[in-house]
Design a protein around this motif. Structure first.
Motif, short mmCIF file in Angstrom:
data_model
loop_
_atom_site.label_atom_id
_atom_site.label_comp_id
_atom_site.label_asym_id
_atom_site.label_seq_id
_atom_site.Cartn_x
_atom_site.Cartn_y
_atom_site.Cartn_z
N ASP A 12 42.08 34.99 27.53
CA ASP A 12 42.92 34.48 27.96
C ASP A 12 42.07 33.24 29.04
OD1 ASP A 12 44.63 32.11 28.28
OD2 ASP A 12 46.55 33.74 29.11
N PHE A 13 41.60 32.79 29.08
CA PHE A 13 41.18 31.89 30.23
C PHE A 13 41.36 31.25 31.48
CE2 PHE A 13 38.87 28.49 32.65
CZ PHE A 13 37.98 28.42 32.90
N GLY A 14 41.37 30.92 32.33
CA GLY A 14 41.24 30.87 33.90
C GLY A 14 43.52 32.19 34.34
N ILE A 15 42.91 32.88 33.69
CA ILE A 15 43.92 34.52 34.27
C ILE A 15 44.12 33.67 35.95
CG2 ILE A 15 44.60 35.90 34.60
CD1 ILE A 15 45.11 36.72 32.16
N PRO A 16 45.31 33.72 37.01
CA PRO A 16 44.30 33.81 38.13
C PRO A 16 44.16 35.42 38.92
CG PRO A 16 46.25 32.52 37.72
CD PRO A 16 46.03 33.57 36.61
N SER A 17 43.98 36.31 38.54
CA SER A 17 43.48 37.24 38.80
C SER A 17 42.15 37.93 38.15
CB SER A 17 45.07 38.52 38.44
OG SER A 17 44.68 38.78 36.64
N GLU A 18 41.82 36.72 37.11
CA GLU A 18 40.76 36.70 36.81
C GLU A 18 39.57 35.61 37.65
OE1 GLU A 18 40.12 37.63 33.17
OE2 GLU A 18 41.68 39.19 32.77
N THR A 203 49.68 46.37 52.44
CA THR A 203 49.25 46.65 51.02
C THR A 203 49.17 45.45 50.24
OG1 THR A 203 49.11 47.98 49.23
CG2 THR A 203 51.41 47.42 49.96
N VAL A 204 48.30 45.31 49.58
CA VAL A 204 48.55 43.95 48.51
C VAL A 204 47.25 44.39 47.11
CG1 VAL A 204 47.22 41.83 48.52
CG2 VAL A 204 47.57 42.28 50.53
N GLY A 205 48.62 44.13 45.97
CA GLY A 205 47.95 43.79 44.68
C GLY A 205 49.92 43.69 43.44
N ARG A 206 48.72 43.62 42.42
CA ARG A 206 49.83 43.92 41.34
C ARG A 206 51.03 44.85 42.21
NH1 ARG A 206 50.79 45.80 35.93
NH2 ARG A 206 51.12 43.65 34.44
#
Length: 387
Positions: A12-18, A203-206
């Protein structure tokens, strides 16, 4: 002479995490990236000016025949529907590509089958494509079937190469993480802590079980009594946010824990720069294994020492006792002890923070993109595939 055209395949193009995929494309100097994806969902990142995006779509329902193949453990069960495969072949033919870089193994499996021997396919694995997904027999068989056919295999961590070797892969492989934009992060002022000032952990993350925010909260509760002014900042959002909110509400130190939700990159950087120690309690959940900790690079570039679990690709990034410390997953007591250690030894915190910044620079996204481009060019030239 025109640059070789490189197909860059995403689900899926453009996923912010990617966003790393867009950073790589922007950093390529000798290749012309052409994006291919099943979809481009609303709210995702836009297509950068000057780039092509070819969508081949995704059929909503799995065909009965694919279901049978999956149930029987046949490798063909990992392929998209026949209609999607036909559209993918059309996109590959129409884009006139000299090579294809497929992010995530499930994309590479489909593209290799669609492309045949017409164009070299490079498989770049990242995380659950060589961890959680392997619990399905048909997918495991498909990856084992496809690995010898790929022109090259690239992984973000050494543990992933070991997994693929376990599937019988004996070909060429490279370890090239996606990295992070460390230049501007490392230009931020080094995180100082005035005498008597509260220590800020971050801490930073999903927000999900595999990222271990609940374990980090438990470790913070274990040190909060001794460190009466310490604070914990949790940056991110995700499916486990309701559970995390409820757990914090019941915590005796709830007033010292701050949830920021999802933040823009510059706001994440500001939060990191305002903290003193970075925590990442990654853990195996649903067979998922951490591929490469981008946030570890970002935190290290700012100058934060790292406390992280010995999971997946993290030991490639954190050398125990040098730029941080490694613990076993779910060992909350060990995490708490190390948090106390940084609180009581400012010289240690500074020394490891400086080492973390130096190590992070090795994973700068432009540098990693340069290594990736060099490897792709080798594949293109070795195949004599320039159109």
């Amino acid at each position: 002479m025109p640059k070789p055209r490189l197909g860059v395949v995403l689900t899926d193009f453009g996923i912010p995490s990617e966003v790393w995929a867009l950073r790589q494309a922007a950093a390529f100097k000798d290749l012309e990236p052409v994006f291919l994806a099943e979809t481009h969902s609303a709210g995702n990142l836009p297509v950068p000016n000057g780039y092509e995006l070819h969508l081949f779509g995704r059929d909503g329902a799995v065909s009965p025949w694919r279901r049978i193949q999956r149930k029987m453990g046949l490798w063909q069960g990992a392929l998209p529907s026949p209609g999607t495969m036909e559209r993918l072949r059309g996109v590959l033919d129409g884009a006139h590509l000299d090579a294809v870089l497929c992010h995530f193994a499930w994309n590479a499996i489909a593209v290799q089958e669609a492309a045949g021997d017409h164009v070299p396919v490079i498989c770049h694995v990242h995380g659950r494509d060589v961890s959680a997904n392997l619990r399905w027999p048909h997918y495991r068989q498909a990856l084992a079937h496809s690995l010898p056919r790929f022109a090259d295999v690239i992984a973000v961590g050494s543990h992933q190469i070991e997994v693929m070797r376990g599937l019988g892969f004996t070909g060429h492989s490279s370890i090239i993480p996606c990295g992070a934009p460390t230049g501007w992060l490392s230009s931020l002022p080094f995180p100082e802590r005035a005498e008597g000032a509260p220590l800020v952990f971050i801490t930073v993350g999903r927000v999900s079980p595999e990222k271990g925010q609940l374990q980090t909260l438990a470790a913070f509760e274990g040190v909060a009594g001794e460190l009466r002014d310490a604070q914990l900042v949790i940056v991110g959002d995700g499916p486990a946010m309701p559970e995390l909110r409820a757990r914090i509400a019941r915590s005796p130190v709830a007033d010292r824990v701050r949830l920021t939700g999802m933040l823009a990159a510059e706001d994440v950087a500001a939060e990191l720069a305002g903290a003193h120690v970075f925590l990442q309690h990654s853990r195996t959940a649903g067979d998922w294994v951490e591929g490469f900790g981008v946030t570890l690079v970002e935190a290290g570039a700012v100058g934060l020492p790292l406390i992280a679990t010995r999971q997946g690709g993290i030991p490639d990034q954190v050398t125990d006792g040098e730029n941080g410390f490694l613990i076993e997953a779910d060992d909350v007591a060990a995490q708490a002890r190390l948090m106390l250690g940084f609180a009581h030894d400012e010289a240690l915190r500074r020394r490891m923070g400086q080492a973390a910044r130096a190590r992070a620079l090795e994973y700068d996204s432009d540098r990693m993109a340069g290594k990736l481009e060099a490897r792709i060019k080798d594949v293109v030239l070795s195949r004599g595939n320039v159109s």
